[in-house]
Design a protein around this motif. Structure first.
Motif, PDB file in Angstrom:
ATOM      1  N   ALA A  13       0.819  -1.217   0.000  1.00 55.82           N
ATOM      2  CA  ALA A  13       0.000   0.000   0.000  1.00 55.82           C
ATOM      3  C   ALA A  13       0.852   1.266   0.000  1.00 55.82           C
ATOM      4  CB  ALA A  13      -0.956  -0.009   1.193  1.00 55.82           C
ATOM      5  N   GLY A  14       1.960   1.253   0.719  1.00 57.09           N
ATOM      6  CA  GLY A  14       2.818   2.430   0.791  1.00 57.09           C
ATOM      7  C   GLY A  14       3.561   2.752  -0.498  1.00 57.09           C
ATOM      8  N   GLN A  15       3.594   1.815  -1.410  1.00 63.78           N
ATOM      9  CA  GLN A  15       4.302   2.005  -2.684  1.00 63.78           C
ATOM     10  C   GLN A  15       3.362   2.319  -3.845  1.00 63.78           C
ATOM     11  OE1 GLN A  15       5.964  -1.991  -2.366  1.00 63.78           O
ATOM     12  NE2 GLN A  15       8.019  -1.094  -2.453  1.00 63.78           N
ATOM     13  N   THR A  16       2.065   2.350  -3.604  1.00 66.66           N
ATOM     14  CA  THR A  16       1.067   2.480  -4.667  1.00 66.66           C
ATOM     15  C   THR A  16       1.341   3.646  -5.605  1.00 66.66           C
ATOM     16  OG1 THR A  16      -0.631   1.434  -3.301  1.00 66.66           O
ATOM     17  CG2 THR A  16      -1.401   2.779  -5.151  1.00 66.66           C
ATOM     18  N   VAL A  17       1.687   4.798  -5.069  1.00 64.54           N
ATOM     19  CA  VAL A  17       1.879   5.989  -5.903  1.00 64.54           C
ATOM     20  C   VAL A  17       2.947   5.758  -6.972  1.00 64.54           C
ATOM     21  CG1 VAL A  17       3.598   7.192  -4.474  1.00 64.54           C
ATOM     22  CG2 VAL A  17       1.941   8.510  -5.852  1.00 64.54           C
ATOM     23  N   GLN A  18       3.883   4.848  -6.734  1.00 65.96           N
ATOM     24  CA  GLN A  18       4.941   4.566  -7.710  1.00 65.96           C
ATOM     25  C   GLN A  18       4.385   4.025  -9.025  1.00 65.96           C
ATOM     26  OE1 GLN A  18       7.925   2.042  -5.945  1.00 65.96           O
ATOM     27  NE2 GLN A  18       7.926   3.226  -4.051  1.00 65.96           N
ATOM     28  N   GLU A  21       2.221   6.659 -12.884  1.00 68.83           N
ATOM     29  CA  GLU A  21       2.566   7.011 -14.269  1.00 68.83           C
ATOM     30  C   GLU A  21       2.143   5.904 -15.240  1.00 68.83           C
ATOM     31  OE1 GLU A  21       6.463   7.981 -17.087  1.00 68.83           O
ATOM     32  OE2 GLU A  21       6.777   7.418 -14.991  1.00 68.83           O
ATOM     33  N   VAL A  22       2.388   4.667 -14.876  1.00 70.05           N
ATOM     34  CA  VAL A  22       2.048   3.549 -15.763  1.00 70.05           C
ATOM     35  C   VAL A  22       0.534   3.369 -15.830  1.00 70.05           C
ATOM     36  CG1 VAL A  22       2.376   1.098 -16.210  1.00 70.05           C
ATOM     37  CG2 VAL A  22       4.258   2.457 -15.296  1.00 70.05           C
ATOM     38  N   MET A  23      -0.145   3.525 -14.705  1.00 74.68           N
ATOM     39  CA  MET A  23      -1.608   3.379 -14.711  1.00 74.68           C
ATOM     40  C   MET A  23      -2.262   4.451 -15.567  1.00 74.68           C
ATOM     41  SD  MET A  23      -4.084   1.429 -13.671  1.00 74.68           S
ATOM     42  CE  MET A  23      -3.671   0.553 -12.167  1.00 74.68           C
ATOM     43  N   ARG A  24      -1.699   5.656 -15.586  1.00 75.49           N
ATOM     44  CA  ARG A  24      -2.262   6.749 -16.404  1.00 75.49           C
ATOM     45  C   ARG A  24      -2.292   6.395 -17.887  1.00 75.49           C
ATOM     46  NH1 ARG A  24      -4.150  11.989 -16.061  1.00 75.49           N
ATOM     47  NH2 ARG A  24      -2.757  12.385 -17.769  1.00 75.49           N
ATOM     48  N   PRO A  33      -2.405  11.973  -8.564  1.00 73.94           N
ATOM     49  CA  PRO A  33      -1.773  10.821  -7.918  1.00 73.94           C
ATOM     50  C   PRO A  33      -2.381  10.479  -6.555  1.00 73.94           C
ATOM     51  CG  PRO A  33      -0.109  12.322  -8.759  1.00 73.94           C
ATOM     52  CD  PRO A  33      -1.425  13.006  -8.921  1.00 73.94           C
ATOM     53  N   ASP A  34      -2.759  11.486  -5.779  1.00 75.97           N
ATOM     54  CA  ASP A  34      -3.356  11.223  -4.463  1.00 75.97           C
ATOM     55  C   ASP A  34      -4.714  10.540  -4.601  1.00 75.97           C
ATOM     56  OD1 ASP A  34      -1.179  12.350  -3.120  1.00 75.97           O
ATOM     57  OD2 ASP A  34      -2.076  14.354  -3.168  1.00 75.97           O
ATOM     58  N   GLU A  35      -5.499  10.974  -5.586  1.00 81.97           N
ATOM     59  CA  GLU A  35      -6.790  10.332  -5.835  1.00 81.97           C
ATOM     60  C   GLU A  35      -6.575   8.867  -6.268  1.00 81.97           C
ATOM     61  OE1 GLU A  35     -10.798  10.866  -8.579  1.00 81.97           O
ATOM     62  OE2 GLU A  35      -8.903  11.728  -9.267  1.00 81.97           O
ATOM     63  N   PHE A  36      -5.584   8.641  -7.111  1.00 84.34           N
ATOM     64  CA  PHE A  36      -5.244   7.287  -7.539  1.00 84.34           C
ATOM     65  C   PHE A  36      -4.943   6.410  -6.320  1.00 84.34           C
ATOM     66  CE2 PHE A  36      -1.446   4.577  -8.450  1.00 84.34           C
ATOM     67  CZ  PHE A  36      -2.105   3.556  -9.118  1.00 84.34           C
ATOM     68  N   VAL A  37      -4.108   6.899  -5.415  1.00 87.20           N
ATOM     69  CA  VAL A  37      -3.747   6.130  -4.223  1.00 87.20           C
ATOM     70  C   VAL A  37      -4.995   5.817  -3.397  1.00 87.20           C
ATOM     71  CG1 VAL A  37      -2.493   6.225  -2.026  1.00 87.20           C
ATOM     72  CG2 VAL A  37      -1.366   6.935  -4.158  1.00 87.20           C
ATOM     73  N   GLU A  38      -5.882   6.794  -3.253  1.00 85.45           N
ATOM     74  CA  GLU A  38      -7.113   6.570  -2.473  1.00 85.45           C
ATOM     75  C   GLU A  38      -8.019   5.544  -3.147  1.00 85.45           C
ATOM     76  OE1 GLU A  38      -7.923   7.461   0.627  1.00 85.45           O
ATOM     77  OE2 GLU A  38      -5.849   8.188   0.626  1.00 85.45           O
ATOM     78  N   LEU A  39      -8.130   5.605  -4.469  1.00 83.81           N
ATOM     79  CA  LEU A  39      -8.955   4.629  -5.186  1.00 83.81           C
ATOM     80  C   LEU A  39      -8.385   3.225  -5.042  1.00 83.81           C
ATOM     81  CD1 LEU A  39      -9.710   6.704  -8.398  1.00 83.81           C
ATOM     82  CD2 LEU A  39     -11.368   5.997  -6.656  1.00 83.81           C
TER      83      LEU A  39
END
Length: 145
Positions: A13-18, A21-24, A33-39
């Protein structure tokens, strides 16, 4: 011919933001990015997991997001929600390596198979899925409300 180096690892979970870029590349509507992490945090509560492929520079260039599900039609299976690769890393085997990793995880969990849906316009992805042993057993229907 040299095969590119690939390292595959599951993100916690702590690495999700990494993986943002690829998910975009697959989900361009995710603009924060913060919304992505929350989702992803919400999806993780439902069993969602993220596995990534790193290139030789230790940059994440491909990812697979998936869940372990049980259904009447398929029994126990892994469902791939997201499979994405940066354009600069396509054709280098990252997505195929991730699909093989997911297959092994499905076997480890005693699953009957692996399932995914794919947009009708994603022809290169379809070639990869068919070459990886997937078949097209149905159409997916959706309705917006």
């Amino acid at each position: 011919m040299t095969t590119p180096t690939r390292t595959i690892a599951e993100l916690d979970a702590g690495q999700t933001v990494q993986a943002y870029e690829v998910m975009r590349e697959l989900r361009p509507h995710l603009t924060d990015p913060d919304e992505f992490v929350e989702l992803v945090r919400a999806q993780r509560r439902e069993g969602y997991r993220l596995v990534v492929s790193y290139d030789e520079t230790e940059r994440i260039v491909s990812l697979a997001g998936f869940r372990h599900l049980n259904s009447l039609y398929a029994g126990s299976h892994l469902y791939i929600d997201d499979l994405s690769t940066l354009p600069s890393a396509r054709g280098q085997g990252h997505a195929g390596a991730l699909l093989r990793w997911v297959d092994e995880e499905a076997r480890r969990l005693g699953c009957a198979g692996v399932h995914l849906d794919s947009g009708t316009q994603r022809h290169d992805a379809h070639r990869l899925y068919l070459a990886s042993g997937f078949v097209i057993p149905a159409f997916h229907f959706a309705k917006s409300l």
